[in-house]
Design an enzyme around this catalytic site. Structure first.
Site, PDB file in Angstrom:
ATOM      1  N   CYS A   7       0.932  -1.207  -0.334  1.00 48.40           N
ATOM      2  CA  CYS A   7       0.180   0.010   0.002  1.00 48.40           C
ATOM      3  C   CYS A   7       0.996   1.235   0.162  1.00 48.40           C
ATOM      4  O   CYS A   7       2.190   0.971   0.105  1.00 48.40           O
ATOM      5  CB  CYS A   7      -1.029  -0.221   1.109  1.00 48.40           C
ATOM      6  SG  CYS A   7      -2.402   0.737   1.060  1.00 48.40           S
ATOM      7  N   CYS A  83      -4.626  -0.794  -2.160  1.00 47.10           N
ATOM      8  CA  CYS A  83      -4.968   0.544  -1.972  1.00 47.10           C
ATOM      9  C   CYS A  83      -6.519   1.093  -2.802  1.00 47.10           C
ATOM     10  O   CYS A  83      -6.784   0.097  -3.482  1.00 47.10           O
ATOM     11  CB  CYS A  83      -3.789   1.309  -2.796  1.00 47.10           C
ATOM     12  SG  CYS A  83      -2.379   1.473  -2.046  1.00 47.10           S
ATOM     13  N   CYS A  90      -1.553   3.015  -6.285  1.00 47.66           N
ATOM     14  CA  CYS A  90      -0.835   2.090  -5.590  1.00 47.66           C
ATOM     15  C   CYS A  90       0.649   1.660  -5.935  1.00 47.66           C
ATOM     16  O   CYS A  90       0.805   1.845  -7.166  1.00 47.66           O
ATOM     17  CB  CYS A  90      -1.563   0.660  -5.905  1.00 47.66           C
ATOM     18  SG  CYS A  90      -2.754   0.165  -4.316  1.00 47.66           S
TER      19      CYS A  90
END
Length: 154
Positions: A7, A83, A90
């Site tokens: 993430c 994400c 991301c």
């Protein structure tokens, strides 16, 4: 098996997913090394630690990491990004491996109810992923989003 959760900040969703994946790997007896990382090193958010503690998963010793903080960072069997692509980018993982993506909303700045909703969705997704892996299968992104409860009924 080595699993990496990516993430952007490695402060909330990826940390919660790492905790859940470790939990489910232990419960379902999947030998796995599970890590999380981000493109930027920040701090693990107190709300992530709090809501995971509510379900018995302790993130208090977790730290935010980048790929360069991990042992053998370019050798993972599976890389999962979590994400919310609508709100952020991301991180990319350039090494050749199996890659999965499930878009979870960022609970940062919201109340604990939203943190719990994202935590529970991550838990369902993690359980589905580990169950599939124990059967020698890698689920699709859609299957994981469906397990998380993030897809609309067709």
């Amino acid at each position: 098996m080595r699993i990496l959760v990516l993430c952007t900040h490695n402060s909330a969703r990826s940390q919660m997913a790492e905790g859940w994946l470790r939990y489910w790997a232990e419960q379902l007896k999947l030998p796995a090394e599970i890590w999380s990382a981000g493109t930027e090193k920040t701090l693990v958010k107190p709300d992530a630690i709090a809501v995971m503690g509510e379900v018995g998963i302790d993130l208090s010793a977790h730290t935010s990491k980048t790929l360069y903080d991990l042992p053998d960072p370019w050798n993972f069997d599976l890389v999962l990004t979590v994400c919310d692509l609508a709100a952020e980018n991301c991180p990319a993982y350039p090494a050749q491996t199996q890659k999965l993506h499930v878009s979870f909303p960022d609970p940062s700045g919201k109340g604990l109810g939203e943190w719990r909703r994202v935590r529970d969705a991550l838990g369902r997704m993690s359980q589905g992923l580990i169950q599939s892996l124990t059967q020698g299968q890698v689920p699709s992104d859609h299957d994981l989003a469906e397990a998380a409860g993030l897809t609309q009924a067709r």
